[in-house]
Design an enzyme around this catalytic site. Structure first.
Site, short mmCIF file in Angstrom:
data_model
loop_
_atom_site.label_atom_id
_atom_site.label_comp_id
_atom_site.label_asym_id
_atom_site.label_seq_id
_atom_site.Cartn_x
_atom_site.Cartn_y
_atom_site.Cartn_z
NE ARG A 157 1.01 10.21 5.05
CZ ARG A 157 0.40 10.72 3.97
NH1 ARG A 157 1.07 11.52 3.15
NH2 ARG A 157 -0.85 10.43 3.71
NE ARG A 198 -6.50 6.90 -2.87
CZ ARG A 198 -5.86 8.05 -2.68
NH1 ARG A 198 -5.74 8.93 -3.66
NH2 ARG A 198 -5.32 8.33 -1.52
CE LYS A 343 -4.39 9.85 7.29
NZ LYS A 343 -4.18 9.27 5.93
CB THR A 401 -3.09 17.97 4.67
OG1 THR A 401 -3.01 16.60 5.06
CG2 THR A 401 -3.65 18.03 3.25
N1 LIG Z 1 4.52 5.76 -3.16
C1 LIG Z 1 4.12 6.59 -4.13
N2 LIG Z 1 4.22 6.21 -5.43
C2 LIG Z 1 3.81 7.04 -6.40
N3 LIG Z 1 3.29 8.27 -6.20
C3 LIG Z 1 3.17 8.69 -4.95
C4 LIG Z 1 3.58 7.88 -3.84
N4 LIG Z 1 3.32 8.55 -2.71
C5 LIG Z 1 2.79 9.73 -3.08
N5 LIG Z 1 2.71 9.83 -4.43
C6 LIG Z 1 2.24 10.97 -5.22
O1 LIG Z 1 2.28 12.16 -4.44
C7 LIG Z 1 0.99 12.77 -4.34
C8 LIG Z 1 0.81 13.39 -2.99
O2 LIG Z 1 1.00 12.46 -1.94
P1 LIG Z 1 -0.03 12.34 -0.74
O3 LIG Z 1 0.56 11.41 0.23
O4 LIG Z 1 -0.42 13.69 -0.28
O5 LIG Z 1 -1.27 11.59 -1.44
P2 LIG Z 1 -2.76 11.99 -1.75
O6 LIG Z 1 -3.31 10.88 -2.58
O7 LIG Z 1 -2.81 13.35 -2.33
O8 LIG Z 1 -3.44 12.10 -0.36
P3 LIG Z 1 -3.95 11.14 0.80
O9 LIG Z 1 -3.12 11.53 1.98
O10 LIG Z 1 -5.36 11.55 0.96
O11 LIG Z 1 -3.77 9.72 0.43
C9 LIG Z 1 0.02 11.64 -4.64
O12 LIG Z 1 -1.19 12.11 -5.14
C10 LIG Z 1 0.79 10.80 -5.65
O13 LIG Z 1 0.64 11.34 -6.93
C1 LIG Z 2 -3.06 13.27 5.39
C2 LIG Z 2 -4.41 12.99 4.93
O1 LIG Z 2 -4.74 11.86 4.66
C3 LIG Z 2 -5.35 14.09 4.82
O2 LIG Z 2 -5.02 15.22 5.19
O3 LIG Z 2 -6.47 13.83 4.40
#
Ligand SMILES: Nc1ncnc2c1ncn2[C@@H]1O[C@H](COP(=O)(O)OP(=O)(O)OP(=O)(O)O)[C@@H](O)[C@H]1O
Ligand SMILES: CC(=O)C(=O)O
Length: 593
Positions: A157, A198, A343, A401
């Site tokens: 992902r 955000r 989602k 999650t």
């Molecule tokens: N492509 C990326 N580049 C830099 N940091 C990343 C990247 N993908 C994820 N991260 C880091 O990993 C953390 C967890 O990833 P996740 O996909 O759960 O994002 P999230 O912002 O917490 O949630 P959401 O799914 O709501 O966007 C992020 O908060 C970020 O700090």
């Molecule tokens: C995956 C995601 O975006 C959430 O659990 O909110």
């Protein structure tokens, strides 16, 4: 002891089996590294004896893969190159390699070594349910991605809430390189951030918000402090009303609006804490006028359409119409067949869930935002209901999650997390997802390995079909598929799905065993990586149907899904037969020779 032998020469293999059996060991054999890996990870062995030069995966590649999934299994190498110092040194640099012997081998020496070993109980790691892993800075190198694939990652992902197109492009190239290296189709999921609100940039490593104090959210971009900060979506400010709650960082902090305003909104801090840059803002009581597909999403999707993306996930979906709209954009581009994942995280989505499942190609239960937009206590029940509905509508479902959240920092999961993963498996989810654990955690490979072991353990006990008691309408299914699924004595179904239109049904009706999907298309194979019980075999040769079946049977046997004497069903859908008969469906039973 239970010993696995990897040896491509029949004479050596037979000799080794005979000597080991005579010495009281039980043996099983593979003819190359890849077959050995499938066997080693689907059954329990105490030790492995391996040749080095074998076709396909050689001994080194096999040992490298085993180091990822079973780092403690003892391996003895028998090779014609035992006297080459470089080879011997390289082999002994693997902790699991406990001896290197030349050919012809001296069996007594090998037996002495075996007698010093303790019986192992290495857990097997062959699993059906799929693992979706978020790729980020901790996991975007080709090397780590390769290890994650070996450990059990099926879908990668890319979270477009973070990172630039250039960075995602590099990560994608690394995923495709690792996919080729390890020979397993990997689906890539582009997660569009949608109207996810955000925080903007914050000073230092975040600011302290203190209970009882006030803080201003402003439209103009600024570096945030303890008294004011901005958001990436300033258009929300006009929608905020006095008294509305504002939840920050997945609900860890809470504000309440005390004074409305289009350019700035005054808030009281109800729950304090450290607030960092780019953290989520949820407004569960506010009627938002933001569109569900933002301009950024459109730009990101355009990028996806130009790259080898297999699934695109839409965040904060409210209705089925949004899914249809995005499908129209994809179809109109004429570029690629990207499947759409809805989602589920908003109350409106839960309300319209049946229509959304009907419109989408797959569903993600996004429990992170769902637990803020709705009372968290309702999430488990919603999860189970969505999984059931997805099964009824032939739609694969990802449970997402915080599944192994504590492993972002720790090497072992909490017991509650282990239970969470196994409950989702028991409920019949197709896939479980890792987020920060693999994107930004300390050891992404260990997290994937841990998740795979929890899935394997739970699946051993899954004799009961979780959907057994749900009423189902089979009239929409191809009768060949439902018939094959209900035949006693048949170990699996092999579907010849030339047009890639029946595999969803196969997944639905033969839930408790892995089934073989024979396809010409790498794209279909990648898509099928999200369905828990499908094993894609790609056959591109222009050969007659029977030869396709024969070839696929050989591969399924090599991978350990079939063995001599097993009966399997070959199923086909609609086609015009060679004799010109319009066939609706067909199945054939074959005993593996
Ligand atoms: N492509 C990326 N580049 C830099 N940091 C990343 C990247 N993908 C994820 N991260 C880091 O990993 C953390 C967890 O990833 P996740 O996909 O759960 O994002 P999230 O912002 O917490 O949630 P959401 O799914 O709501 O966007 C992020 O908060 C970020 O700090
Ligand atoms: C995956 C995601 O975006 C959430 O659990 O909110």
């Amino acid at each position: 002891m239970r010993i696995l032998i990897l040896e491509d020469s029949k004479a050596s293999r037979v000799l080794l089996e005979a000597r080991l059996n005579k010495a009281g060991h039980t043996t099983q054999s593979a003819v190359n590294g890849r077959q050995g890996f499938f066997l080693a990870t689907s059954r329990q062995y105490d030790a492995i004896i391996s040749d080095l030069n074998m076709p396909g995966w050689d001994g080194f590649k096999f040992i490298e893969a085993m180091k990822v999934v079973c780092p403690r299994i003892p391996i003895i190498v028998i090779t014609g190159s035992a006297n080459e110092p470089d080879t011997k040194e390289r082999l002994l640099s693997f902790e699991m390699v406990i001896g290197v012997f030349g050919k012809p081998f001296d069996f007594d020496k090998i037996n002495v070594l075996l007698s010093q070993l303790k019986g192992q109980s290495n857990s097997s790691v062959s699993k059906m349910a799929r693992i979706v892993a978020t790729i980020g800075p901790a996991s975007n190198s080709k090397e780590i991605l390769g290890k994650m694939i070996v450990a059990g990652m099926d879908v990668a992902r890319l979270n477009f809430s973070h990172g630039t197109h250039e960075e995602h492009g590099q990560t994608l190239a690394n995923i495709r390189a690792a996919e080729t290296e390890w020979g397993k189709p990997i689906a890539v999921l582009q997660d569009l951030c949608g109207p996810k609100i955000r925080t903007g940039q914050m000073e230092k490593n975040g600011v302290q918000l203190t209970v009882g104090k006030t803080v201003i959210i402003q439209a103009d971009e600024t570096v945030g402090t303890a008294s004011r900060f901005s958001t990436i979506a300033p258009e929300i400010l006009i929608d905020l009303r006095e008294g509305d709650p504002i939840l920050l960082d997945d609900g860890l902090l809470e504000l309440k609006v005390t004074k409305e305003g289009a350019r700035e909104v005054l808030c009281k801090i109800i729950v304090g804490g450290i607030l960092k840059s780019s953290k989520g803002i949820n407004l569960p009581m506010t009627q938002l006028s933001l569109p569900s597909v933002t301009e950024k999403d459109k730009r990101d999707l355009a990028w996806g359409l130009d790259h080898s993306i297999d699934y695109v996930a839409l965040s904060f979906v409210r209705s089925a119409a949004e899914i249809r709209d995005i499908k129209k954009i994809i179809a109109a581009s004429g570029k690629r067949d990207i499947r759409v994942i809805a989602k589920i995280e908003k109350p409106e989505a839960v309300e319209h869930i049946t229509d959304i499942i009907e419109a989408a190609d797959a569903i993600m239960i996004a429990r992170g935002d769902m637990g803020i937009e709705l009372p968290a206590a309702r999430v488990p029940r919603i999860q189970q209901e969505i999984i059931n509905l997805c099964w009824q509508q032939n739609t694969p479902v990802i449970t997402a999650t915080q599944m192994l959240d504590s492993m972002t920092a720790n090497t072992i999961p909490t017991r509650a997390e282990v239970t969470d993963v196994s409950v989702a498996i028991k409920e019949g989810t197709d896939a479980v997802m890792l987020s920060g654990e693999t994107a930004a955690g300390k050891d992404p490979v260990n997290v994937v390995r841990t998740m795979a072991s929890i899935i394997t353990e739970e699946e051993q006990y899954q004799f009961k079909d979780p959907f057994e008691n749900i009423k189902d309408d089979t009239t929409r299914a191809n009768p060949a598929i439902t018939a094959a699924a209900n035949l006693p004595g048949v170990v699996l179904t092999m579907l010849l799905d030339a047009r890639g239109v029946l595999y969803q049904q196969l997944s639905k009706y033969s839930r408790n065993e892995p089934n073989i999907l024979v396809t010409r298309s790498l794209h279909v194979a990648r898509h099928s990586s999200l369905y828990k019980n499908l094993v894609p075999i790609i056959i591109r040769d222009d050969i007659p149907r029977d030869e396709v079946v024969f070839k696929a049977m050989g591969i399924a046997k090599e991978w350990g899904y079939l063995k001599t004497g097993d009966i399997f069903a070959v199923v086909e859908g609609e086609r015009l037969t060679q004799g010109g008969i319009p066939q609706t469906g067909a199945f054939q039973l074959i005993t593996v020779s």
